[in-house]
Design a protein around this motif. Structure first.
Motif, PDB file in Angstrom:
ATOM      1  N   LYS A 165     -10.147  70.732 142.939  1.00 16.74           N
ATOM      2  CA  LYS A 165     -11.598  70.612 142.778  1.00 16.74           C
ATOM      3  C   LYS A 165     -11.982  69.351 142.008  1.00 16.74           C
ATOM      4  CE  LYS A 165     -13.628  73.254 139.763  1.00 16.74           C
ATOM      5  NZ  LYS A 165     -14.200  74.441 139.070  1.00 16.74           N
ATOM      6  N   SER A 166     -11.150  68.945 141.046  1.00 10.71           N
ATOM      7  CA  SER A 166     -11.497  67.830 140.155  1.00 10.71           C
ATOM      8  C   SER A 166     -10.997  66.477 140.643  1.00 10.71           C
ATOM      9  CB  SER A 166     -10.956  68.100 138.748  1.00 10.71           C
ATOM     10  OG  SER A 166     -11.486  69.310 138.238  1.00 10.71           O
ATOM     11  N   GLY A 167     -10.201  66.438 141.720  1.00 13.89           N
ATOM     12  CA  GLY A 167      -9.800  65.159 142.292  1.00 13.89           C
ATOM     13  C   GLY A 167      -8.546  64.548 141.685  1.00 13.89           C
ATOM     14  N   TYR A 168      -7.605  65.365 141.241  1.00 13.71           N
ATOM     15  CA  TYR A 168      -6.328  64.832 140.755  1.00 13.71           C
ATOM     16  C   TYR A 168      -5.203  65.751 141.214  1.00 13.71           C
ATOM     17  CZ  TYR A 168      -6.923  68.348 137.064  1.00 13.71           C
ATOM     18  OH  TYR A 168      -7.123  69.522 136.379  1.00 13.71           O
ATOM     19  N   ARG A 169      -3.963  65.231 141.146  1.00 15.19           N
ATOM     20  CA  ARG A 169      -2.790  66.029 141.522  1.00 15.19           C
ATOM     21  C   ARG A 169      -1.617  65.630 140.646  1.00 15.19           C
ATOM     22  NH1 ARG A 169       1.587  65.870 145.252  1.00 15.19           N
ATOM     23  NH2 ARG A 169       1.035  63.756 145.916  1.00 15.19           N
ATOM     24  N   PHE A 170      -0.937  66.619 140.062  1.00 13.65           N
ATOM     25  CA  PHE A 170       0.246  66.393 139.231  1.00 13.65           C
ATOM     26  C   PHE A 170       1.484  66.911 139.951  1.00 13.65           C
ATOM     27  CE2 PHE A 170      -2.891  65.830 135.982  1.00 13.65           C
ATOM     28  CZ  PHE A 170      -2.290  65.111 134.966  1.00 13.65           C
ATOM     29  N   LYS A 173       8.222  64.426 138.346  1.00 10.48           N
ATOM     30  CA  LYS A 173       9.104  63.388 138.874  1.00 10.48           C
ATOM     31  C   LYS A 173      10.558  63.834 138.814  1.00 10.48           C
ATOM     32  CE  LYS A 173       8.534  59.123 138.590  1.00 10.48           C
ATOM     33  NZ  LYS A 173       8.530  57.706 138.159  1.00 10.48           N
ATOM     34  N   ASP A 174      10.902  64.563 137.776  1.00 11.36           N
ATOM     35  CA  ASP A 174      12.264  65.057 137.576  1.00 11.36           C
ATOM     36  C   ASP A 174      12.158  66.540 137.249  1.00 11.36           C
ATOM     37  OD1 ASP A 174      14.760  65.793 136.743  1.00 11.36           O
ATOM     38  OD2 ASP A 174      15.024  64.139 135.333  1.00 11.36           O
ATOM     39  N   LYS A 175      12.700  67.399 138.085  1.00  8.46           N
ATOM     40  CA  LYS A 175      12.503  68.833 137.937  1.00  8.46           C
ATOM     41  C   LYS A 175      13.037  69.364 136.618  1.00  8.46           C
ATOM     42  CE  LYS A 175      12.267  72.759 141.055  1.00  8.46           C
ATOM     43  NZ  LYS A 175      12.809  73.418 142.253  1.00  8.46           N
ATOM     44  N   GLU A 176      14.019  68.691 136.025  1.00  5.59           N
ATOM     45  CA  GLU A 176      14.556  69.170 134.762  1.00  5.59           C
ATOM     46  C   GLU A 176      13.776  68.648 133.561  1.00  5.59           C
ATOM     47  OE1 GLU A 176      18.674  68.315 134.432  1.00  5.59           O
ATOM     48  OE2 GLU A 176      19.284  69.715 135.988  1.00  5.59           O
ATOM     49  N   ASN A 177      12.899  67.679 133.784  1.00  7.48           N
ATOM     50  CA  ASN A 177      12.181  67.025 132.687  1.00  7.48           C
ATOM     51  C   ASN A 177      10.682  67.299 132.826  1.00  7.48           C
ATOM     52  OD1 ASN A 177      11.130  65.349 130.733  1.00  7.48           O
ATOM     53  ND2 ASN A 177      12.432  63.609 131.253  1.00  7.48           N
ATOM     54  N   LEU A 178      10.156  68.144 131.962  1.00  8.96           N
ATOM     55  CA  LEU A 178       8.745  68.513 132.050  1.00  8.96           C
ATOM     56  C   LEU A 178       7.817  67.491 131.415  1.00  8.96           C
ATOM     57  CD1 LEU A 178       8.887  72.341 131.212  1.00  8.96           C
ATOM     58  CD2 LEU A 178       9.023  71.200 133.438  1.00  8.96           C
ATOM     59  N   ALA A 179       8.370  66.366 130.952  1.00  9.93           N
ATOM     60  CA  ALA A 179       7.549  65.342 130.303  1.00  9.93           C
ATOM     61  C   ALA A 179       7.223  64.178 131.234  1.00  9.93           C
ATOM     62  CB  ALA A 179       8.253  64.801 129.050  1.00  9.93           C
ATOM     63  N   ARG A 180       7.805  64.138 132.435  1.00 14.27           N
ATOM     64  CA  ARG A 180       7.594  63.013 133.355  1.00 14.27           C
ATOM     65  C   ARG A 180       6.865  63.518 134.602  1.00 14.27           C
ATOM     66  NH1 ARG A 180      10.596  58.552 131.910  1.00 14.27           N
ATOM     67  NH2 ARG A 180      10.290  57.681 133.989  1.00 14.27           N
ATOM     68  N   TRP A 181       5.704  62.906 134.877  1.00 11.75           N
ATOM     69  CA  TRP A 181       4.853  63.369 135.965  1.00 11.75           C
ATOM     70  C   TRP A 181       4.418  62.218 136.858  1.00 11.75           C
ATOM     71  CZ3 TRP A 181       3.696  68.551 136.595  1.00 11.75           C
ATOM     72  CH2 TRP A 181       3.995  69.386 135.513  1.00 11.75           C
ATOM     73  N   PHE A 182       4.317  62.529 138.136  1.00  8.44           N
ATOM     74  CA  PHE A 182       3.622  61.654 139.082  1.00  8.44           C
ATOM     75  C   PHE A 182       2.192  62.190 139.182  1.00  8.44           C
ATOM     76  CE2 PHE A 182       1.943  61.315 143.407  1.00  8.44           C
ATOM     77  CZ  PHE A 182       1.946  59.934 143.584  1.00  8.44           C
ATOM     78  N   VAL A 183       1.205  61.300 139.056  1.00  9.78           N
ATOM     79  CA  VAL A 183      -0.203  61.699 139.075  1.00  9.78           C
ATOM     80  C   VAL A 183      -0.926  60.908 140.157  1.00  9.78           C
ATOM     81  CG1 VAL A 183      -2.305  62.030 137.717  1.00  9.78           C
ATOM     82  CG2 VAL A 183      -0.075  62.035 136.575  1.00  9.78           C
ATOM     83  N   GLN A 184      -1.681  61.593 140.967  1.00 15.95           N
ATOM     84  CA  GLN A 184      -2.529  60.928 141.957  1.00 15.95           C
ATOM     85  C   GLN A 184      -3.988  61.265 141.662  1.00 15.95           C
ATOM     86  OE1 GLN A 184      -2.862  62.127 146.283  1.00 15.95           O
ATOM     87  NE2 GLN A 184      -1.848  60.139 146.557  1.00 15.95           N
ATOM     88  N   LEU A 185      -4.792  60.203 141.490  1.00 11.09           N
ATOM     89  CA  LEU A 185      -6.226  60.365 141.278  1.00 11.09           C
ATOM     90  C   LEU A 185      -6.931  60.094 142.598  1.00 11.09           C
ATOM     91  CD1 LEU A 185      -6.623  58.520 137.861  1.00 11.09           C
ATOM     92  CD2 LEU A 185      -6.237  60.952 138.275  1.00 11.09           C
ATOM     93  N   ARG A 186      -7.626  61.103 143.120  1.00 12.93           N
ATOM     94  CA  ARG A 186      -8.260  61.000 144.438  1.00 12.93           C
ATOM     95  C   ARG A 186      -9.773  60.894 144.308  1.00 12.93           C
ATOM     96  NH1 ARG A 186      -8.227  65.434 146.332  1.00 12.93           N
ATOM     97  NH2 ARG A 186      -7.178  66.752 144.804  1.00 12.93           N
TER      98      ARG A 186
END
Length: 276
Positions: A165-170, A173-186
């Motif tokens: 709804k807000s126009g972003y997606r997380f 990047k690494d399934k074992e590391n919860l601190a690294r994310w790929f983010v897409q702003l739409r």
């Protein structure tokens, strides 16, 4: 004189200021704030907040909105769509018409426990998310709680629906590391300079980011396309006050941060530097 706003005063920004002014650009950055302290970190001044409240752009726990200030005391009951607690600082909620008591009955007294309140989605219990795949060995407890909490919020059905709804997606990047994310702003603002550049280069109206959440301020970098200007530096790093050690708020969630960055891209002077 209105009560003084404290750092903990809750805020809810309701409307948009007129485009084309410096105040409007600041408003787009700090309108996601939930408290005075958070708004100040996102670039607002105390005079901005006070003016927004008086103009009806914002409600707070300290000052009533403009509509409440101007309403005569004898003007009768509020419309159903605007009935709310005067001191709640929350947007109006619709309340069913109460049944009238019998003439011989004394109307029941209102109590804080019986007053209907708008549900805060961010405080509702989230559906369980399996994070057993994450590797947290040797990590400090503060880091574990923060990253686990963010991952549960982002990957839950409620979090995924809010992101859509807000126009972003997380995405991790690494399934074992919860601190690294790929983010897409739409859904970049179609009237902004960046959207015009994206259209010129035949690119989708979206920006890809890399986000790292250490035990402190987050690090955010633009991955594609190459951007410049505003708060975006030569190698793609984004730096504005909420991403500094001094300006970072422990209460800042990753969805709130994504919306703040999207505001910079939508209304700032960010342009495309390359598409290679």
């Amino acid at each position: 004189m209105p009560p003084k706003l404290t750092d903990d005063t809750p805020l809810t920004f309701l409307e948009h200021k007129r485009a084309g002014s410096k105040a409007h650009e600041r408003f787009q950055r700090y309108k996601v704030a939930k408290t005075v302290a958070e708004a100040l970190r996102l670039g607002a001044s105390r005079s901005d907040i006070t003016s927004d409240i008086k103009a009806g752009f914002c409600t707070s726990g300290a000052l009533p909105p403009k509509e409440a200030q101007k309403r005569p005391l004898d003007s009768g009951p509020l419309p159903k769509a605007k009935v709310q607690r005067e001191d709640s600082g929350r947007p109006p909620v619709s309340i069913p018409e109460p049944s009238l008591p019998e003439p011989s009955q004394k109307p029941p007294e209102a109590s804080s426990s019986s007053m209907p309140r708008e549900q805060d989605a961010s405080k509702q219990p989230l559906q369980q998310v399996d994070l057993s795949f994450a590797n947290m060995s040797g990590k400090p407890m503060r880091y574990v709680k923060r990253t686990m909490g963010e991952a549960k919020r982002l990957l839950s059905p409620e979090g995924l629906a809010e992101a859509e709804k807000s126009g972003y997606r997380f995405c991790l990047k690494d399934k074992e590391n919860l601190a690294r994310w790929f983010v897409q702003l739409r859904d970049i603002n179609p009237d902004g300079k960046l959207a015009a550049d994206l259209k010129k280069h035949n690119l989708d109206a979206s920006i890809d980011l890399e986000l790292v959440l250490p035990d402190g301020a987050a690090f955010v970098r633009v991955v594609y396309p190459q951007l410049k200007g505003g708060f975006v530096f030569e190698r793609g790093g984004i730096c504005f006050e909420p991403l500094t050690q001094k300006g970072w708020a422990p209460s800042m969630t990753l969805p709130t941060l994504a919306i703040a960055i999207k505001g910079i891209l939508d209304y700032g002077d960010v342009r495309i530097a390359g598409v290679g």
